[in-house]
Design an enzyme around this catalytic site. Structure first.
Site, mmCIF file in Angstrom:
data_model
loop_
_atom_site.group_PDB
_atom_site.id
_atom_site.type_symbol
_atom_site.label_atom_id
_atom_site.label_comp_id
_atom_site.label_asym_id
_atom_site.label_seq_id
_atom_site.Cartn_x
_atom_site.Cartn_y
_atom_site.Cartn_z
ATOM 1 N N LYS A 119 4.497 9.697 8.918
ATOM 2 C CA LYS A 119 4.027 9.040 10.274
ATOM 3 C C LYS A 119 5.255 9.393 11.179
ATOM 4 O O LYS A 119 4.893 10.556 11.811
ATOM 5 C CB LYS A 119 4.124 7.351 10.345
ATOM 6 C CG LYS A 119 2.853 6.708 9.454
ATOM 7 C CD LYS A 119 2.594 5.469 9.399
ATOM 8 C CE LYS A 119 1.481 5.100 8.571
ATOM 9 N NZ LYS A 119 0.341 5.530 8.787
ATOM 10 N N TYR A 154 0.877 -1.296 0.026
ATOM 11 C CA TYR A 154 0.049 0.115 -0.047
ATOM 12 C C TYR A 154 0.831 1.308 0.162
ATOM 13 O O TYR A 154 1.883 1.487 0.950
ATOM 14 C CB TYR A 154 -1.012 -0.085 1.241
ATOM 15 C CG TYR A 154 -1.823 1.243 1.458
ATOM 16 C CD1 TYR A 154 -2.976 1.362 0.216
ATOM 17 C CD2 TYR A 154 -1.618 2.130 2.152
ATOM 18 C CE1 TYR A 154 -3.727 2.309 0.591
ATOM 19 C CE2 TYR A 154 -2.480 3.200 2.339
ATOM 20 C CZ TYR A 154 -3.313 3.215 1.365
ATOM 21 O OH TYR A 154 -4.256 4.458 1.337
ATOM 22 N N ASP A 180 9.580 3.132 -0.177
ATOM 23 C CA ASP A 180 8.371 3.632 0.738
ATOM 24 C C ASP A 180 8.706 3.149 2.151
ATOM 25 O O ASP A 180 8.419 2.179 2.591
ATOM 26 C CB ASP A 180 7.009 2.967 0.262
ATOM 27 C CG ASP A 180 5.981 3.661 0.925
ATOM 28 O OD1 ASP A 180 5.999 4.408 1.942
ATOM 29 O OD2 ASP A 180 4.788 3.341 0.508
#
Length: 440
Positions: free
Chosen positions: A276, A148, A243
């Site tokens: 995050k 994702y 990522d």
């Protein structure tokens, strides 16, 4: 007297699609009523009805130091007194970009020379892909099934009928021609990687990969796979986008790339995305890479990206405070707690006779209800996932908040002390028995 969470969920569904602003929060895969959180501190969260839980969600990763860390909160409060948003450069942006670039290194190897701050992980990966296409002059993107990278159109693609076929839309509202620019292949599959480049190599702009998969449950790359991605991409003139929105600064001071570099896996991604932890719980993300690639972004280059709230001063303050406090001791504490809970989780499930594996990537982990840890998306799906809902609810009833999906990582923080770890350990046997008794 009704549960305040029930009342709030009913009110939310009247004004918000599904009653939530991000789908997994709706408890669709575990059933029941979502907990509307009112506050959080350290390793614990409190819901709208006053129930307190030991938290293993950690805001899906950002709360590395624990919720509402006093120094992080103070930094945000100080920044707020000077203004909430300027739409202009600030000194803090420069400091945070420099700190990111300095942390992502192993010895003299530094894959990040320039950093662009954005607001969300989706924006970071979307920009990285546009940048890769601008740098190579090519259109096609390779991604892995089950990974994702945010909800932009080109990344919500599902695999076609073969290992190297064009993808189909994975969501309503995604035009087929856009999805067709993405090639979806199996994870941890060197043959699939070789096949997609053999067929489309001169048209592929980049391969994007989670540094370690953690959105289909935790599925670590097999040894050498990330290096193989980088080497294969570079051999064909394509880029590697790593990522680290979830893993960056979460599993190691230099992210998952740093963890692998320390273990001897030498590869260099061209662009790395962060989110995050980098914002300390505030809306912030980033992308970074070599100067020659990053300088293709406007205003220096032809690849356009902009955002009014990019580099928001409150988010930057939270990110700076978090990264400065994220010392080696913090990671050692979380790593030790993770190892302890992995052992307790495995022991409880074994004692209850539940077929399981516990997958790990650094200090991230989760339980899969299958005999061996999954290596790809198909294996992650091939488990007795029906066992998770009763496991989840048993833990919650005992005061432990888990992610409301079997396909999510569990997150610890530096604030999880002896008392919290003992509470989690004490809750596991009953939850394991609930999983054992579950019926499909």
């Amino acid at each position: 007297m009704t549960d305040r969470n029930v009342d709030l969920f009913a009110a939310a569904r009247a004004v918000t699609p599904g009653g939530v602003n991000s789908p997994v929060r709706a408890y669709g895969s575990v059933g029941g009523t979502p907990r509307f959180l009112a506050s959080a501190s350290g390793a614990r969260v409190t819901d709208a009805a006053g129930n307190v839980y030991v938290d293993l969600v950690a805001s899906w990763g950002p709360a590395l130091l624990g919720h509402a860390h006093p120094e992080v909160v103070s930094a945000v409060q100080d920044a707020a007194t000077r203004g909430l948003s300027f739409g202009a450069p600030t000194e803090g942006e420069v400091e945070l970009a420099a700190l990111i670039a300095e942390r992502v290194r192993f010895g003299e190897v530094r894959p990040v020379e320039r950093v662009r701050l954005v607001s969300t992980g989706t924006e970071a990966t979307m920009t990285a892909i546009r940048l890769a296409r601008g740098a190579t002059g090519r259109d096609l993107l390779v991604k892995f099934a089950g990974h994702y990278h945010g909800h932009s159109d080109g990344l919500l693609a599902q695999a076609g009928s073969g290992v190297a076929t064009m993808a189909l839309p994975g969501s309503a509202g995604v035009p087929a021609p856009i999805a067709a620019q993405t090639l979806v292949i199996g994870y941890n599959d060197p043959d699939a990687l070789d096949a997609v480049f053999a067929e489309h190599g001169d048209r592929i702009a980049a391969v994007i990969v989670e540094a370690s998969a953690a959105n289909m449950g935790v599925v670590a790359p097999v040894p050498g796979f990330n290096k193989l991605i980088a080497d294969t991409a570079h051999e064909h003139g394509a880029l590697m986008i790593l990522d680290e929105v979830l893993t960056g600064f979460r599993v190691h001071p230099a992210g998952f790339w740093g963890l692998q570099a320390a273990a001897g896996e030498d590869y260099l991604p061209d662009i790395i995305t962060f989110g995050k932890v980098v914002g300390g719980g505030m809306p912030l993300a980033a992308l970074g890479g070599r100067a020659e690639i990053m300088d293709l972004l406007a205003p220096l280059g032809p690849v356009y990206q902009a955002g009014t709230l990019s580099g928001n001063p409150l988010s930057v303050a939270a990110g700076l405070a978090t990264l400065r406090l994220a010392t080696t001791e913090v990671y050692d504490t979380i790593d030790a707690a993770s190892a302890r809970l992995v052992a307790a989780l495995e022991g409880a499930l074994t004692e209850a006779g539940v077929v399981h594996s516990v997958a790990k990537a650094g200090n991230l982990f989760n339980a899969s209800f299958r005999a061996s840890a999954p290596r790809d998306y198909a294996e992650a799906q091939a488990q007795d996932s029906f066992r998770y809902a009763p496991f989840f609810h048993s833990m919650r009833e005992q005061g432990v908040a888990l992610p409301p999906s079997v396909f999510e990582a569990w997150f610890l923080t530096a604030a999880h002390g002896e008392e919290e770890l003992r509470l989690i350990e004490a809750a596991l046997p009953a939850a394991a028995r609930a999983a054992a008794d579950a019926q499909a």
